[in-house]
Design an enzyme around this catalytic site. Structure first.
Site, PDB file in Angstrom:
ATOM      1  N   LYS A  10       0.825  -1.216   0.000  1.00  0.00           N
ATOM      2  CA  LYS A  10       0.000   0.000   0.000  1.00  0.00           C
ATOM      3  C   LYS A  10       0.865   1.275   0.000  1.00  0.00           C
ATOM      4  O   LYS A  10       2.072   1.216   0.277  1.00  0.00           O
ATOM      5  CB  LYS A  10      -0.946  -0.036   1.205  1.00  0.00           C
ATOM      6  CG  LYS A  10      -1.980  -1.168   1.122  1.00  0.00           C
ATOM      7  CD  LYS A  10      -2.995  -1.095   2.272  1.00  0.00           C
ATOM      8  CE  LYS A  10      -4.037  -2.197   2.169  1.00  0.00           C
ATOM      9  NZ  LYS A  10      -5.068  -2.082   3.245  1.00  0.00           N
ATOM     10  N   TYR A  50     -12.397  -1.779  -3.793  1.00  0.00           N
ATOM     11  CA  TYR A  50     -12.950  -1.981  -2.449  1.00  0.00           C
ATOM     12  C   TYR A  50     -14.475  -1.893  -2.415  1.00  0.00           C
ATOM     13  O   TYR A  50     -15.047  -1.599  -1.368  1.00  0.00           O
ATOM     14  CB  TYR A  50     -12.333  -0.962  -1.484  1.00  0.00           C
ATOM     15  CG  TYR A  50     -10.967  -1.359  -0.980  1.00  0.00           C
ATOM     16  CD1 TYR A  50     -10.792  -2.479  -0.154  1.00  0.00           C
ATOM     17  CD2 TYR A  50      -9.836  -0.613  -1.299  1.00  0.00           C
ATOM     18  CE1 TYR A  50      -9.543  -2.833   0.319  1.00  0.00           C
ATOM     19  CE2 TYR A  50      -8.572  -0.968  -0.823  1.00  0.00           C
ATOM     20  CZ  TYR A  50      -8.441  -2.086  -0.010  1.00  0.00           C
ATOM     21  OH  TYR A  50      -7.200  -2.439   0.467  1.00  0.00           O
ATOM     22  N   PHE A  58     -15.620   3.776   6.687  1.00  0.00           N
ATOM     23  CA  PHE A  58     -14.239   4.121   6.309  1.00  0.00           C
ATOM     24  C   PHE A  58     -13.995   4.051   4.793  1.00  0.00           C
ATOM     25  O   PHE A  58     -12.869   4.258   4.351  1.00  0.00           O
ATOM     26  CB  PHE A  58     -13.237   3.213   7.046  1.00  0.00           C
ATOM     27  CG  PHE A  58     -13.451   1.725   6.855  1.00  0.00           C
ATOM     28  CD1 PHE A  58     -12.990   1.064   5.722  1.00  0.00           C
ATOM     29  CD2 PHE A  58     -14.105   0.982   7.828  1.00  0.00           C
ATOM     30  CE1 PHE A  58     -13.180  -0.291   5.539  1.00  0.00           C
ATOM     31  CE2 PHE A  58     -14.308  -0.397   7.658  1.00  0.00           C
ATOM     32  CZ  PHE A  58     -13.846  -1.028   6.509  1.00  0.00           C
ATOM     33  N   ARG A  86      -2.096 -14.100   4.298  1.00  0.00           N
ATOM     34  CA  ARG A  86      -2.793 -13.380   5.374  1.00  0.00           C
ATOM     35  C   ARG A  86      -2.067 -13.581   6.711  1.00  0.00           C
ATOM     36  O   ARG A  86      -1.961 -12.657   7.520  1.00  0.00           O
ATOM     37  CB  ARG A  86      -4.269 -13.772   5.441  1.00  0.00           C
ATOM     38  CG  ARG A  86      -5.048 -13.213   4.241  1.00  0.00           C
ATOM     39  CD  ARG A  86      -6.548 -13.316   4.395  1.00  0.00           C
ATOM     40  NE  ARG A  86      -7.087 -12.459   5.430  1.00  0.00           N
ATOM     41  CZ  ARG A  86      -7.530 -11.209   5.248  1.00  0.00           C
ATOM     42  NH1 ARG A  86      -7.476 -10.636   4.053  1.00  0.00           N
ATOM     43  NH2 ARG A  86      -8.035 -10.526   6.260  1.00  0.00           N
ATOM     44  N   THR A  92      -5.695  -7.146  10.573  1.00  0.00           N
ATOM     45  CA  THR A  92      -5.922  -5.837   9.939  1.00  0.00           C
ATOM     46  C   THR A  92      -5.306  -4.673  10.724  1.00  0.00           C
ATOM     47  O   THR A  92      -4.723  -3.761  10.129  1.00  0.00           O
ATOM     48  CB  THR A  92      -7.446  -5.613   9.790  1.00  0.00           C
ATOM     49  OG1 THR A  92      -8.011  -6.758   9.146  1.00  0.00           O
ATOM     50  CG2 THR A  92      -7.746  -4.369   8.961  1.00  0.00           C
ATOM     51  N   ARG A 103       2.324  -6.365   8.973  1.00  0.00           N
ATOM     52  CA  ARG A 103       1.558  -5.228   9.487  1.00  0.00           C
ATOM     53  C   ARG A 103       2.108  -4.754  10.828  1.00  0.00           C
ATOM     54  O   ARG A 103       2.092  -3.558  11.119  1.00  0.00           O
ATOM     55  CB  ARG A 103       0.068  -5.579   9.557  1.00  0.00           C
ATOM     56  CG  ARG A 103      -0.566  -5.519   8.160  1.00  0.00           C
ATOM     57  CD  ARG A 103      -1.920  -6.145   8.112  1.00  0.00           C
ATOM     58  NE  ARG A 103      -2.679  -5.725   6.922  1.00  0.00           N
ATOM     59  CZ  ARG A 103      -3.837  -6.271   6.567  1.00  0.00           C
ATOM     60  NH1 ARG A 103      -4.359  -7.248   7.289  1.00  0.00           N
ATOM     61  NH2 ARG A 103      -4.469  -5.843   5.493  1.00  0.00           N
ATOM     62  N   ASN A 113      -2.207   0.192   6.785  1.00  0.00           N
ATOM     63  CA  ASN A 113      -1.690  -1.058   7.350  1.00  0.00           C
ATOM     64  C   ASN A 113      -0.770  -1.824   6.395  1.00  0.00           C
ATOM     65  O   ASN A 113      -0.648  -3.039   6.465  1.00  0.00           O
ATOM     66  CB  ASN A 113      -2.844  -1.927   7.851  1.00  0.00           C
ATOM     67  CG  ASN A 113      -3.832  -2.298   6.762  1.00  0.00           C
ATOM     68  OD1 ASN A 113      -3.624  -1.968   5.597  1.00  0.00           O
ATOM     69  ND2 ASN A 113      -4.883  -2.988   7.133  1.00  0.00           N
TER      70      ASN A 113
HETATM   71  P1  DAT Z   1      -8.196  -6.809   5.548  1.00  0.00           P
HETATM   72  O1  DAT Z   1      -7.378  -5.818   4.717  1.00  0.00           O
HETATM   73  O2  DAT Z   1      -7.417  -7.325   6.721  1.00  0.00           O
HETATM   74  O3  DAT Z   1      -8.799  -7.909   4.713  1.00  0.00           O
HETATM   75  P2  DAT Z   1     -10.857  -5.632   5.642  1.00  0.00           P
HETATM   76  O4  DAT Z   1     -11.144  -6.376   4.374  1.00  0.00           O
HETATM   77  O5  DAT Z   1     -11.820  -5.802   6.768  1.00  0.00           O
HETATM   78  O6  DAT Z   1      -9.395  -5.986   6.200  1.00  0.00           O
HETATM   79  O7  DAT Z   1     -10.766  -4.080   5.342  1.00  0.00           O
HETATM   80  C1  DAT Z   1     -10.128  -3.635   4.167  1.00  0.00           C
HETATM   81  C2  DAT Z   1      -9.262  -2.446   4.503  1.00  0.00           C
HETATM   82  O8  DAT Z   1     -10.076  -1.387   4.974  1.00  0.00           O
HETATM   83  C3  DAT Z   1      -8.258  -2.691   5.625  1.00  0.00           C
HETATM   84  O9  DAT Z   1      -7.053  -3.265   5.170  1.00  0.00           O
HETATM   85  C4  DAT Z   1      -8.050  -1.318   6.170  1.00  0.00           C
HETATM   86  C5  DAT Z   1      -9.414  -0.685   6.009  1.00  0.00           C
HETATM   87  N1  DAT Z   1     -10.195  -0.794   7.255  1.00  0.00           N
HETATM   88  C6  DAT Z   1     -10.790  -1.906   7.759  1.00  0.00           C
HETATM   89  N2  DAT Z   1     -11.426  -1.649   8.902  1.00  0.00           N
HETATM   90  C7  DAT Z   1     -11.249  -0.324   9.134  1.00  0.00           C
HETATM   91  C8  DAT Z   1     -11.660   0.579  10.161  1.00  0.00           C
HETATM   92  N3  DAT Z   1     -12.405   0.165  11.197  1.00  0.00           N
HETATM   93  N4  DAT Z   1     -11.260   1.872  10.059  1.00  0.00           N
HETATM   94  C9  DAT Z   1     -10.527   2.307   9.009  1.00  0.00           C
HETATM   95  N5  DAT Z   1     -10.108   1.518   8.009  1.00  0.00           N
HETATM   96  C10 DAT Z   1     -10.466   0.221   8.070  1.00  0.00           C
HETATM   97 MG    MG Z   2     -10.218  -7.807   3.202  1.00  0.00          MG
END
Ligand code: DAT
Ligand code: MG
Length: 135
Positions: A10, A50, A58, A86, A92, A103, A113
């Site tokens: 990222k 996304y 978010f 992962r 996360t 991370r 992250n």
């Molecule tokens: P991951 O990247 O571990 O699969 P995710 O799919 O739940 O996590 O979320 C995608 C991305 O969105 C994550 O890498 C960072 C952001 N994100 C997730 N939860 C968040 C939150 N509570 N506040 C801000 N950003 C968040």
């Molecule tokens: Mg994800």
């Protein structure tokens, strides 16, 4: 089973010049790199990637961040690639990620992250297509 996953380094990790260390770790973990390219996503491209999170609070700031600078998009291949990547990334939130995970080492906050990884075979196939589909 040998499978593929989509990984992204990222913008935060690219800015802090952690690309080399993360790619080194990818190879040390036994992945073959079957695709790797540097991109700077538009806001619309980040929103498309996304899209599953579009109802989340978010979504706006995540897609601003993901379109804020260069990223490295990789296709990684290995036995159990999805789960193994992962595990290598950690959870996360970098504050909760185990020492030794990417991370933990390179993340700054739940949003910034450092890296992305697909979470299931269907999402891996969709995400690989998103960046690598032949025209
Ligand atoms: P991951 O990247 O571990 O699969 P995710 O799919 O739940 O996590 O979320 C995608 C991305 O969105 C994550 O890498 C960072 C952001 N994100 C997730 N939860 C968040 C939150 N509570 N506040 C801000 N950003 C968040
Ligand atoms: Mg994800």
């Amino acid at each position: 089973m040998v499978e593929k996953t989509l990984a992204i380094i990222k913008p935060d990790a690219v800015k802090k010049k952690a690309v080399g260390k993360i790619v080194q770790r990818i190879e040390e973990e036994g992945f073959s790199i079957s695709g790797m390219k540097q991109l700077h996503l538009t806001k619309e491209e980040a929103e498309g990637f996304y899209i599953v999170h579009k109802e989340k609070s978010f979504y706006g700031s995540l897609t601003d961040f993901m379109s804020s600078g260069d990223i490295i998009v990789l296709v990684l291949e290995r036995e159990d690639a999805i789960a193994h990547w992962r595990k290598t990334m950690g959870v996360t939130d970098p504050a909760l990620a185990e020492p030794g995970t990417l991370r933990h080492s390179f993340g700054f906050s739940v949003e910034r992250n450092a890296c992305h990884g697909s979470d299931a075979p269907e999402t891996a196939a969709w995400e690989i297509d998103y960046f690598y589909k032949k025209p």
